[in-house]
Design an enzyme around this catalytic site. Structure first.
Site, PDB file in Angstrom:
ATOM      1  N   HIS A  57       0.726  -1.562  -0.526  1.00 15.40           N
ATOM      2  CA  HIS A  57      -0.178   0.267  -0.448  1.00 15.40           C
ATOM      3  C   HIS A  57       0.878   1.594  -0.032  1.00 15.40           C
ATOM      4  O   HIS A  57       0.064   2.346  -0.338  1.00 15.40           O
ATOM      5  CB  HIS A  57      -0.793  -0.038   1.548  1.00 15.40           C
ATOM      6  CG  HIS A  57      -2.256   1.001   1.120  1.00 15.40           C
ATOM      7  ND1 HIS A  57      -3.490   1.080   0.856  1.00 15.40           N
ATOM      8  CD2 HIS A  57      -1.574   2.117   1.822  1.00 15.40           C
ATOM      9  CE1 HIS A  57      -3.902   2.163   1.349  1.00 15.40           C
ATOM     10  NE2 HIS A  57      -3.071   2.871   1.821  1.00 15.40           N
ATOM     11  N   HIS A 108     -10.318   1.446  -0.874  1.00 14.58           N
ATOM     12  CA  HIS A 108     -10.128   0.756   0.405  1.00 14.58           C
ATOM     13  C   HIS A 108     -11.718  -0.745   0.023  1.00 14.58           C
ATOM     14  O   HIS A 108     -12.258  -0.777   0.793  1.00 14.58           O
ATOM     15  CB  HIS A 108     -11.052   1.845   1.301  1.00 14.58           C
ATOM     16  CG  HIS A 108     -10.799   2.429   2.020  1.00 14.58           C
ATOM     17  ND1 HIS A 108     -11.322   2.392   3.750  1.00 14.58           N
ATOM     18  CD2 HIS A 108      -8.976   2.205   2.922  1.00 14.58           C
ATOM     19  CE1 HIS A 108     -10.452   2.836   4.805  1.00 14.58           C
ATOM     20  NE2 HIS A 108      -8.861   2.988   4.194  1.00 14.58           N
TER      21      HIS A 108
END
Length: 758
Positions: A57, A108
């Site tokens: 990420h 997300h």
């Protein structure tokens, strides 16, 4: 009770201590590299910082080598538009007249599966703070959603929670949701995609960047207090796929407070206006560890951080927990000493908690963190920020040739029934059940949102200047041909902006793929990046930023490769934005189809609805034709209504334009294609259906001819309320009823919509 820390001195004294590096998402070689950098084992806090910052990420360690291709394909002319590009919190483009626009898409995905409401809500909050961190006022959001089969029990759990989370957070912030896309497919079962886009505006001179500069400058943490929510969110959720029966990961899901963020937005804007901010960074994935180490790495000195000054909302938090916490609604600023008092006054005015937690030093590439008066981190921030870079192996899958074999096209007994089946399918049915939960018009600057190809916003009340934004992506196309699939996503977003009359200006993206450790997935990823980068160069619009989300799979089954592409356009006068619906003028309209229709059903919705699976080649797109369409629409005042052709083809475009005002449409399919099914449902690219008054027809056909755009008159409107084609007839109202009922029937009584995964 005082927390006992693993200090730097203790790490030196206990070199053989076993550490949970694997549980934190690190590989053996990565742990060994950290030991080599530090010359000793890391402390618990250092291990946490490295594991967070070296996660997929934060570090882009598997994608970075391919993402560089965006830079290699960006020309000087394209780059001249970009004020802040790839690597910043969000891309910022100069649109002239001193105005700048920033926009970005962020994923997300994994949190939204675990806890749909909070996962989606904090996704919105996070992307809004990315925009704030560029010095901009956020003005709108959009969402790109992917779920499992519409009739699957878990989709009934996830979708309502996600939609409620997006609406609950965005509506509370007072930001209009101006568009999006919702797709259902088996591959997303157990791994939904929640991609949130935010756009903001600023003056060019107000741009802010994330760096810590100036010896003696103070590091100020402001916003909500730091708690235990979101601990390990990046390393645990961002670097792991979901296995069947795996223990739920709820502790790693953040909890959002939109009202705290709304105040934080206004506080930030006043701080910027007061000129008291040197550098700014939002606290998102990776929390304080990410924000402070990135600021230090981007500066010209070093940084000392004192965790004892961090405002907490939980007792006895360790240094590692404070650093890794992903509590929402927090920002970190670098402020000169003589501006600290003013900074505090502004925060106090907005009732925003702030604290001085550190200082910029003259010791370059140093990052020292203290807790309980003890040194718990002593590491070069450059090594934390840069992370490893992997050259993952990739190879074209053996099954690619098989899946690209020409499909057999299902032939319906009744074209009318096929039309009804298409409009009522979960793939094409009305999204009002979702979008009616969002406020589209708050702030009063939304020009187009509902049933529009792209959202259109006014950004200057005096000049009526505005922007148009669209985001699109097709995992079905991309699985059949990743390079072409990415080009098609770009083409559709570009075309959606163009049909409003706006000039496409810049690109952002969110690349959602399976595990980078899978050679098939890495080949798909590389091909998609090249398709998007090359396509942007052909269209002469820069990629200003993006996001990568890997490990989107359940067990060994990856999702459809899903590059989501956002395009921003600029329109000089939003009052001249082209309409979407038929029936807007006081006379019958002539319908004109721009572009060429071919028998292209690979990956199409007709193939899906008719039970044909996923087979063949996707439509082929020549992006030069998309550029011609943009030239056709900019400044064109002769068009009464316009709608791009994409999923579902001509039939769906005509219905969507007719349904609002219950307009009758008489279509001549013979001028489109010799085969009526192809004329109705083919998904050939670079096509738009437009309408015009009869006295403008010749001028429109001439303009299309001059630009080299194929154009044919395909029909007219009437007041019958029916759509006629190929000797068949169906009532627009009947289609609208079927189109409107699907999602409410599926999700209107969903149970456990906000429950967490068990």
């Amino acid at each position: 009770m005082t927390v006992s820390n693993d200090t730097v001195d203790n790490a030196k004294a206990t070199p053989e201590l076993d550490q949970p590096w694997e549980e934190l998402g690190l590989k053996q070689d990565e742990y060994d590299k950290i030991v080599g950098i530090l010359g000793r084992r890391p402390t618990d806090a250092e291990l946490t910082v490295y594991s967070v910052m070296w996660s997929e990420h934060c570090s882009y360690k598997s994608s970075k080598t391919h993402l560089r291709y965006f830079g290699e394909t960006t020309t000087e002319e394209m780059a001249s538009k970009i004020l802040a590009g790839i690597g910043e919190n969000a891309g910022v483009v100069d649109i002239g007249d001193g105005d700048a626009v920033t926009f970005r898409v962020e994923s997300h995905n994994h949190p939204s599966f675990v806890e749909p409401y909070q996962g989606a809500a904090t996704g919105v909050g996070g992307i809004v703070r990315d925009i704030m961190a560029m010095g901009a006022r956020p003005i709108a959001v959009m969402d790109q959603l992917r779920f499992g089969p519409a009739d699957a029990p878990d989709t009934a759990r996830v979708l309502p929670g996600v939609v409620s989370g997006i609406g609950g957070y965005g509506n509370s912030l007072g930001l209009p949701n101006i568009g999006g896309e919702t797709v259902f497919d088996e591959s997303y079962a157990g791994n939904p995609l929640v991609n949130a886009l935010c756009v903001g505006t600023l003056r060019v001179e107000d741009l802010k960047l994330a760096f810590a500069s100036g010896t003696g400058n103070k590091v100020m943490l402001f916003g909500s207090r730091t708690g235990l929510d979101g601990i390990g969110g990046v390393s645990v959720l961002g670097s792991a796929s979901f296995e069947e029966g795996e223990e739920r990961k709820l502790p790693a899901v953040q909890v959002g407070d939109p009202f705290a963020e709304k105040v934080l937005i206004e506080c930030c804007l006043e701080l910027y206006a007061a000129g008291v901010v040197v550098g700014i960074q939002d606290l998102g994935g990776g929390g304080l560890a990410c924000a402070t180490s990135e600021l230090a790495a981007a500066g010209d000195g070093g940084m000392v951080v004192n965790l004892d000054n961090v405002p907490l909302r939980a007792e006895n938090m360790s240094a590692a927990e404070i650093l890794a916490s992903e509590s929402q609604e927090r920002m970190c600023a670098v402020v000169s000493p003589d501006n600290v008092e003013k900074f505090r006054e502004i925060c106090e005015k907005w009732d925003v908690t702030c604290a001085e937690i550190g200082e910029v030093t003259d010791k370059k590439d140093t990052y020292l963190v203290y807790h309980n008066g003890e040194l718990v981190v002593d590491a070069p921030p450059s090594t934390i920020d840069e992370g490893p870079v992997y050259e993952r192996p990739y190879a074209r899958p053996q099954w690619q040739d098989e899946i690209q074999q020409a499909p057999e096209i299902a032939r319906p007994e009744s074209l009318v029934q096929a039309f009804k089946d298409m409009v009522s399918s979960p793939a094409l049915s009305s999204r009002a059940f979702i979008t009616e939960q969002y406020d589209r018009y708050v702030r009063g600057n939304t020009v187009k949102a509902k049933q529009s190809d792209s959202g259109v916003l006014r950004i200057n009340e005096e000049t009526s200047r505005g922007v148009a934004i669209s985001a699109d992506g097709s995992g079905r196309y991309t699985k059949l041909d990743p390079n072409m699939g990415a080009r098609l996503a770009l083409a559709e977003a570009y075309r959606n902006v163009a049909v409003t009359g706006a000039r496409p200006y810049a690109v952002t993206n969110c690349l959602n793929f399976g595990s980078p450790e899978n050679t098939d997935v890495m080949w798909q990823f590389r091909e998609a990046v090249h398709g998007l980068a090359d396509g942007s160069k052909e269209l002469n619009i820069p990629v200003s930023g993006g996001n990568v989300s890997f490990y989107n799979q359940t067990g060994d089954e990856p999702i459809l490769p899903t590059p989501v592409v956002g395009v921003l356009g600029v329109i000089d006068d939003v009052h001249k934005a082209l309409a979407h619906d038929l029936g807007g003028i006081d006379e019958p309209e002539t319908l004109i189809l721009l572009g060429e229709t071919k028998e292209e059903f690979g990956g199409s919705i007709w193939q899906q609805v008719s039970g044909g699976g996923l087979q063949g080649l996707p439509p082929q797109v020549d992006l030069a034709n998309e550029a011609k369409l943009a030239d056709f629409f900019v400044g064109n005042t002769s068009v009464a209504a316009s709608h791009d052709l994409s999923e579902g083809g001509l039939a769906i475009a005509a219905f969507e334009m007719a349904q609002k005002n219950n307009v009758g449409v008489d279509l001549d399919l013979s001028v489109v294609h010799e085969d009526a099914l192809t004329a109705l449902f083919s998904e050939s690219a670079s096509r738009v259906l437009i309408s015009t008054a009869s006295d403008h027809l010749d001028g429109i056909l001439q303009r299309a001819s001059e630009l080299g755009i194929p154009a044919v008159v395909v029909g007219t409107t009437n007041d019958s309320g029916n759509i006629t084609f190929a000797g068949e007839e169906v009532a627009t109202a009947e289609l609208r009823e079927a189109w409107s009922a699907t999602l409410p029937n599926l999700f209107g009584h969903a149970v456990g919509a906000n429950s967490v995964v068990e």
